[in-house]
Design an enzyme around this catalytic site. Structure first.
Site, PDB file in Angstrom:
ATOM      1  N   HIS A  53       0.888  -1.155   0.000  1.00 25.33           N
ATOM      2  CA  HIS A  53       0.000   0.000   0.000  1.00 25.33           C
ATOM      3  C   HIS A  53       0.928   1.207   0.000  1.00 25.33           C
ATOM      4  O   HIS A  53       2.062   1.120   0.503  1.00 25.33           O
ATOM      5  CB  HIS A  53      -0.872   0.036   1.258  1.00 25.33           C
ATOM      6  CG  HIS A  53      -1.861  -1.090   1.319  1.00 25.33           C
ATOM      7  ND1 HIS A  53      -1.928  -1.959   2.384  1.00 25.33           N
ATOM      8  CD2 HIS A  53      -2.815  -1.472   0.442  1.00 25.33           C
ATOM      9  CE1 HIS A  53      -2.896  -2.838   2.150  1.00 25.33           C
ATOM     10  NE2 HIS A  53      -3.438  -2.574   0.985  1.00 25.33           N
ATOM     11  N   ASP A  66       2.248   1.653   3.358  1.00 23.24           N
ATOM     12  CA  ASP A  66       3.176   0.615   3.840  1.00 23.24           C
ATOM     13  C   ASP A  66       4.595   1.080   3.521  1.00 23.24           C
ATOM     14  O   ASP A  66       5.527   0.847   4.290  1.00 23.24           O
ATOM     15  CB  ASP A  66       2.962  -0.728   3.121  1.00 23.24           C
ATOM     16  CG  ASP A  66       1.643  -1.401   3.494  1.00 23.24           C
ATOM     17  OD1 ASP A  66       1.226  -1.279   4.666  1.00 23.24           O
ATOM     18  OD2 ASP A  66       1.045  -2.048   2.612  1.00 23.24           O
TER      19      ASP A  66
HETATM   20  C1  GLO Z   1      -9.197  -6.814   0.647  1.00 18.49           C
HETATM   21  C2  GLO Z   1      -8.202  -6.809  -0.407  1.00 18.49           C
HETATM   22  C3  GLO Z   1      -6.920  -6.123   0.008  1.00 18.49           C
HETATM   23  C4  GLO Z   1      -6.141  -5.696  -1.199  1.00 18.49           C
HETATM   24  C5  GLO Z   1      -4.952  -4.871  -0.845  1.00 18.49           C
HETATM   25  C6  GLO Z   1      -4.172  -4.434  -2.067  1.00 18.49           C
HETATM   26  O1  GLO Z   1     -10.192  -7.472   0.594  1.00 18.49           O
HETATM   27  O2  GLO Z   1      -7.956  -8.110  -0.832  1.00 18.49           O
HETATM   28  O3  GLO Z   1      -6.159  -6.953   0.818  1.00 18.49           O
HETATM   29  O4  GLO Z   1      -5.732  -6.803  -1.910  1.00 18.49           O
HETATM   30  O5  GLO Z   1      -5.399  -3.757  -0.149  1.00 18.49           O
HETATM   31  O6  GLO Z   1      -4.896  -3.568  -2.841  1.00 18.49           O
END
Ligand code: GLO
Ligand code: MG
Length: 344
Positions: A50, A53
């Site tokens: 993210h 992150d």
């Molecule tokens: C939630 C999502 C989340 C995304 C992550 C990357 O349900 O799966 O984990 O994959 O934020 O965009």
């Protein structure tokens, strides 16, 4: 990279403290630096990010400060022999995203979402990665009458076009999900995500990320969602995991609920040479009961499951399968597959 040529990734959020909507954290946290040490040890090659992150508290920083901090992260990755697979703007925690991001009813909130996404692109540039993932978490409604779905679709398209124009080399992968946190999300399936991409200003640079649990929550088969996207050369990332029926998003270890469903995802990926186009991302979470010092086994299990299923897919007796298809003896085909999965 494993012996088949696959590369593996996960995000820092996949080692987590076990909080759920009904109870607090149950495991101590781990710093990003500590998590980085585990990647190679667990057999992984890449980190999914993210935006925050990579650069915590980025809303309080200037664009130049954000770039500086991202450059430090790139060095950290290099030190560990890792690379960044993608950067995803986290458009679901800030107060400006309460009513959605690109589809919020307040134009100021929509402007925030665009600016924040541009910062995610800046971070991706500094991490030398050309992929942005859009999980459109809050684009949808709790109350159907609160938004206009047609207008929202155009807002999403406009946001994608703005990001494509902001960086002419960036690629965008949309991660569809039908619900949670929203009651009903606007881009619930692969078909919706691909339609949006094909309608964008530069369709060559818009693809998809398929998450198993999200497909299952939409009542669809993840392997078919994979195959549909790959038929158009559009599957640029995956979030393999598992999901026990239609309930909250579980992010269970890959293959832990339905082995045959996992086998078919791997089979379709492998038959379409996914290792040449994308990284195998595992969006899995340890269940809440897992003790802190043992809370990475879900990652190990998922990766090993993937590799064992590649071996099973490749050792499938293709001639026997073809014969059974020709004879239209699908019951015998069923038995052949089940026997193969059971090791005899
Ligand atoms: C939630 C999502 C989340 C995304 C992550 C990357 O349900 O799966 O984990 O994959 O934020 O965009
Ligand atoms: Mg995901």
């Amino acid at each position: 990279m494993d012996k088949y040529g696959y590369r593996f990734s996960f995000g820092p959020w996949n080692i987590h403290k076990g909080a759920d909507p009904f109870g607090p954290e149950v495991r101590p946290g781990m710093s990003f630096a500590q998590k980085l040490l585990l990647y190679k040890e667990l057999g992984f090659d890449a980190v999914q990010f993210h935006d925050d992150d990579a650069v915590p508290d980025l809303d309080d920083l200037t664009p130049e400060q954000i770039r500086e901090r991202a450059r430090l992260v790139r060095r950290q990755l290099e030190d560990h022999g890792l690379f960044a697979e993608f950067v995803a703007p986290r458009l679901w925690e800030h107060p400006m995203t309460i009513d959605g991001a690109f589809t919020a009813n307040d134009p100021k909130a929509r402007a925030y979402a665009i600016e924040r996404s541009k910062r995610a692109v800046d971070i991706a540039q500094e991490l030398e990665c050309d992929l942005i993932v859009l999980w459109l978490a809050r684009e949808g409604t709790y109350m159907r009458e609160a938004k206009n779905v047609g207008a929202a679709t155009h807002q999403l398209l406009e946001a994608i076009n703005t990001l494509l124009a902001y960086d002419p080399t960036i690629r965008i992968a949309i991660e569809p999900k039908p619900n949670e946190p929203m009651d009903l999300a606007y881009i619930p399936t692969m078909g919706h995500a691909l339609a949006l991409g094909f309608q964008s200003a530069d369709p060559r640079r818009v693809g998809v990320l398929m998450e198993s649990a999200h497909s299952i929550l939409a009542g669809l088969d993840p392997a078919d969602e994979i195959g549909f996207a790959m038929a158009f050369g559009k599957l640029w990332s995956v979030h393999l995991n598992d999901q026990n029926g239609l309930k909250f998003d579980q992010d269970r270890s890959f293959g832990s609920v339905d082995l045959r469903r996992a086998f078919n995802q791997v089979r379709v990926l492998d038959e379409n040479r996914y290792w040449e186009v994308g990284v195998v991302g595992l969006d899995v979470k340890a269940i809440r009961t897992q003790p802190a010092e043992l809370a990475t086994k879900h990652l190990r299990n998922s990766l090993h499951m993937f590799l064992r299923l590649v071996a099973l897919s490749r050792s499938l007796d293709r001639a026997a399968v073809a014969q059974l298809i020709a004879a239209r003896d699908y019951e015998e085909l069923d038995w052949l597959i089940l026997s193969h999965l059971m090791g005899s």
